[in-house]
Design a protein around this motif. Structure first.
Motif, PDB file in Angstrom:
ATOM      1  N   ALA A  12       0.815  -1.219   0.000  1.00  8.81           N
ATOM      2  CA  ALA A  12       0.000   0.000   0.000  1.00  8.81           C
ATOM      3  C   ALA A  12       0.851   1.273   0.000  1.00  8.81           C
ATOM      4  CB  ALA A  12      -0.931   0.005   1.200  1.00  8.81           C
ATOM      5  N   GLN A  13       2.111   1.152   0.386  1.00  9.04           N
ATOM      6  CA  GLN A  13       2.987   2.322   0.460  1.00  9.04           C
ATOM      7  C   GLN A  13       3.912   2.455  -0.748  1.00  9.04           C
ATOM      8  OE1 GLN A  13       5.118   2.088   4.159  1.00  9.04           O
ATOM      9  NE2 GLN A  13       3.246   1.951   5.373  1.00  9.04           N
ATOM     10  N   ARG A  14       3.925   1.467  -1.621  1.00  5.71           N
ATOM     11  CA  ARG A  14       4.888   1.470  -2.726  1.00  5.71           C
ATOM     12  C   ARG A  14       4.639   2.593  -3.723  1.00  5.71           C
ATOM     13  NH1 ARG A  14       6.271  -4.841  -4.220  1.00  5.71           N
ATOM     14  NH2 ARG A  14       6.937  -5.401  -2.117  1.00  5.71           N
ATOM     15  N   HIS A  15       3.438   2.663  -4.287  1.00  2.97           N
ATOM     16  CA  HIS A  15       3.189   3.656  -5.333  1.00  2.97           C
ATOM     17  C   HIS A  15       3.417   5.080  -4.833  1.00  2.97           C
ATOM     18  CE1 HIS A  15       0.980   1.140  -8.592  1.00  2.97           C
ATOM     19  NE2 HIS A  15       1.904   0.434  -7.981  1.00  2.97           N
ATOM     20  N   PRO A  16       2.917   5.447  -3.646  1.00  3.16           N
ATOM     21  CA  PRO A  16       3.203   6.806  -3.169  1.00  3.16           C
ATOM     22  C   PRO A  16       4.702   7.077  -3.005  1.00  3.16           C
ATOM     23  CG  PRO A  16       1.385   5.873  -1.927  1.00  3.16           C
ATOM     24  CD  PRO A  16       1.950   4.768  -2.768  1.00  3.16           C
ATOM     25  N   ARG A  17       5.449   6.112  -2.508  1.00  8.09           N
ATOM     26  CA  ARG A  17       6.893   6.297  -2.332  1.00  8.09           C
ATOM     27  C   ARG A  17       7.590   6.448  -3.687  1.00  8.09           C
ATOM     28  NH1 ARG A  17       9.985   2.891   2.073  1.00  8.09           N
ATOM     29  NH2 ARG A  17       8.415   4.004   3.251  1.00  8.09           N
ATOM     30  N   ILE A  18       7.171   5.654  -4.658  1.00 12.39           N
ATOM     31  CA  ILE A  18       7.766   5.726  -5.998  1.00 12.39           C
ATOM     32  C   ILE A  18       7.429   7.060  -6.648  1.00 12.39           C
ATOM     33  CG2 ILE A  18       7.742   4.715  -8.308  1.00 12.39           C
ATOM     34  CD1 ILE A  18       7.088   1.988  -6.791  1.00 12.39           C
ATOM     35  N   ARG A  19       6.163   7.498  -6.532  1.00  8.76           N
ATOM     36  CA  ARG A  19       5.755   8.779  -7.122  1.00  8.76           C
ATOM     37  C   ARG A  19       6.563   9.927  -6.522  1.00  8.76           C
ATOM     38  NH1 ARG A  19       0.289   8.798  -9.920  1.00  8.76           N
ATOM     39  NH2 ARG A  19       0.597  11.037 -10.038  1.00  8.76           N
ATOM     40  N   GLU A  24      10.884  14.024  -7.370  1.00  8.11           N
ATOM     41  CA  GLU A  24      12.102  14.688  -6.919  1.00  8.11           C
ATOM     42  C   GLU A  24      13.188  14.721  -7.993  1.00  8.11           C
ATOM     43  OE1 GLU A  24      13.098  12.643  -3.299  1.00  8.11           O
ATOM     44  OE2 GLU A  24      11.543  13.703  -2.159  1.00  8.11           O
ATOM     45  N   LEU A  25      13.024  13.952  -9.063  1.00 10.83           N
ATOM     46  CA  LEU A  25      14.009  13.942 -10.149  1.00 10.83           C
ATOM     47  C   LEU A  25      13.947  15.242 -10.938  1.00 10.83           C
ATOM     48  CD1 LEU A  25      13.401  10.413 -11.737  1.00 10.83           C
ATOM     49  CD2 LEU A  25      15.224  11.043 -10.153  1.00 10.83           C
ATOM     50  N   ASP A  26      15.078  15.604 -11.519  1.00  6.15           N
ATOM     51  CA  ASP A  26      15.106  16.692 -12.497  1.00  6.15           C
ATOM     52  C   ASP A  26      14.753  16.103 -13.862  1.00  6.15           C
ATOM     53  OD1 ASP A  26      15.954  18.650 -10.665  1.00  6.15           O
ATOM     54  OD2 ASP A  26      18.059  18.085 -10.943  1.00  6.15           O
ATOM     55  N   GLY A  27      14.298  16.945 -14.756  1.00 10.04           N
ATOM     56  CA  GLY A  27      14.034  16.492 -16.122  1.00 10.04           C
ATOM     57  C   GLY A  27      15.296  15.906 -16.734  1.00 10.04           C
ATOM     58  N   SER A  48      -0.589   7.225 -17.834  1.00  7.48           N
ATOM     59  CA  SER A  48      -1.857   7.941 -17.941  1.00  7.48           C
ATOM     60  C   SER A  48      -1.940   9.168 -17.040  1.00  7.48           C
ATOM     61  CB  SER A  48      -3.031   7.005 -17.646  1.00  7.48           C
ATOM     62  OG  SER A  48      -3.018   6.600 -16.298  1.00  7.48           O
ATOM     63  N   GLU A  49      -1.147   9.223 -15.967  1.00  7.64           N
ATOM     64  CA  GLU A  49      -1.314  10.284 -14.977  1.00  7.64           C
ATOM     65  C   GLU A  49      -0.125  11.235 -14.827  1.00  7.64           C
ATOM     66  OE1 GLU A  49      -2.386   8.561 -11.227  1.00  7.64           O
ATOM     67  OE2 GLU A  49      -4.050   7.416 -12.090  1.00  7.64           O
ATOM     68  N   VAL A  50       1.060  10.841 -15.257  1.00  3.73           N
ATOM     69  CA  VAL A  50       2.262  11.646 -15.004  1.00  3.73           C
ATOM     70  C   VAL A  50       2.792  12.173 -16.341  1.00  3.73           C
ATOM     71  CG1 VAL A  50       4.573  11.663 -13.977  1.00  3.73           C
ATOM     72  CG2 VAL A  50       2.784  10.214 -12.984  1.00  3.73           C
ATOM     73  N   GLN A  51       2.539  13.444 -16.592  1.00  2.00           N
ATOM     74  CA  GLN A  51       2.920  14.029 -17.884  1.00  2.00           C
ATOM     75  C   GLN A  51       4.422  14.028 -18.125  1.00  2.00           C
ATOM     76  OE1 GLN A  51       1.151  17.899 -18.189  1.00  2.00           O
ATOM     77  NE2 GLN A  51      -0.823  17.063 -18.822  1.00  2.00           N
ATOM     78  N   SER A  52       5.210  14.108 -17.069  1.00  2.58           N
ATOM     79  CA  SER A  52       6.664  14.169 -17.231  1.00  2.58           C
ATOM     80  C   SER A  52       7.304  12.787 -17.406  1.00  2.58           C
ATOM     81  CB  SER A  52       7.304  14.892 -16.052  1.00  2.58           C
ATOM     82  OG  SER A  52       7.022  14.206 -14.843  1.00  2.58           O
ATOM     83  N   PHE A  53       6.504  11.723 -17.359  1.00  2.00           N
ATOM     84  CA  PHE A  53       7.024  10.363 -17.535  1.00  2.00           C
ATOM     85  C   PHE A  53       7.238  10.091 -19.017  1.00  2.00           C
ATOM     86  CE2 PHE A  53       5.779   5.739 -18.106  1.00  2.00           C
ATOM     87  CZ  PHE A  53       7.008   5.233 -17.746  1.00  2.00           C
ATOM     88  N   ASP A  54       8.438   9.649 -19.377  1.00  2.00           N
ATOM     89  CA  ASP A  54       8.778   9.312 -20.759  1.00  2.00           C
ATOM     90  C   ASP A  54       8.528   7.815 -20.970  1.00  2.00           C
ATOM     91  OD1 ASP A  54       9.827   8.912 -23.265  1.00  2.00           O
ATOM     92  OD2 ASP A  54      11.888   9.421 -22.712  1.00  2.00           O
ATOM     93  N   PRO A  73      12.109   7.015 -16.871  1.00  2.00           N
ATOM     94  CA  PRO A  73      12.741   8.262 -17.238  1.00  2.00           C
ATOM     95  C   PRO A  73      11.773   9.449 -17.139  1.00  2.00           C
ATOM     96  CG  PRO A  73      12.379   6.886 -19.178  1.00  2.00           C
ATOM     97  CD  PRO A  73      11.863   6.136 -17.998  1.00  2.00           C
ATOM     98  N   LYS A  74      12.357  10.592 -16.774  1.00  2.00           N
ATOM     99  CA  LYS A  74      11.565  11.819 -16.648  1.00  2.00           C
ATOM    100  C   LYS A  74      11.968  12.774 -17.757  1.00  2.00           C
ATOM    101  CE  LYS A  74      10.100  15.121 -13.158  1.00  2.00           C
ATOM    102  NZ  LYS A  74      10.238  15.502 -11.735  1.00  2.00           N
ATOM    103  N   ARG A  75      10.967  13.353 -18.397  1.00  2.00           N
ATOM    104  CA  ARG A  75      11.237  14.331 -19.460  1.00  2.00           C
ATOM    105  C   ARG A  75      11.735  15.616 -18.858  1.00  2.00           C
ATOM    106  NH1 ARG A  75       5.732  12.932 -21.756  1.00  2.00           N
ATOM    107  NH2 ARG A  75       6.241  11.238 -23.119  1.00  2.00           N
TER     108      ARG A  75
END
Length: 75
Positions: A12-19, A24-27, A48-54, A73-75
């Motif tokens: 139950a704590q995995r997805h929030p911790r990963i998000r 916290e990452l830079d593009g 579907s939910e994170v626009q900065s996700f490549d 990866p983060k855009r």
């Protein structure tokens, strides 16, 4: 590349911790995630939910029977 191993984190704590770690990452950076199963549900959530996700740069490798390493990866 930041690495996050969530195998010992309660499900139950995995997805929030990963998000949080991803936010916290830079593009241009990539989060390396270690999980005990293939994180397909997380991939679909991010796609579907994170626009900065490549999503095109996402990769996953099974390194052990109970270890998957995925790159987010983060855009």
């Amino acid at each position: 590349m930041p690495r996050l191993d969530v195998r010992d984190v309660p499900p139950a704590q995995r997805h929030p911790r990963i998000r949080t770690a991803f936010e916290e990452l830079d593009g241009g950076e990539t989060l390396e995630l270690v999980n005990d199963y293939e994180p397909k549900p997380l991939f679909y959530e991010f796609a579907s939910e994170v626009q900065s996700f490549d999503a095109d740069g996402y990769e996953v490798t099974r390194t052990e029977p109970d270890e998957y390493v995925a790159t987010f990866p983060k855009r």
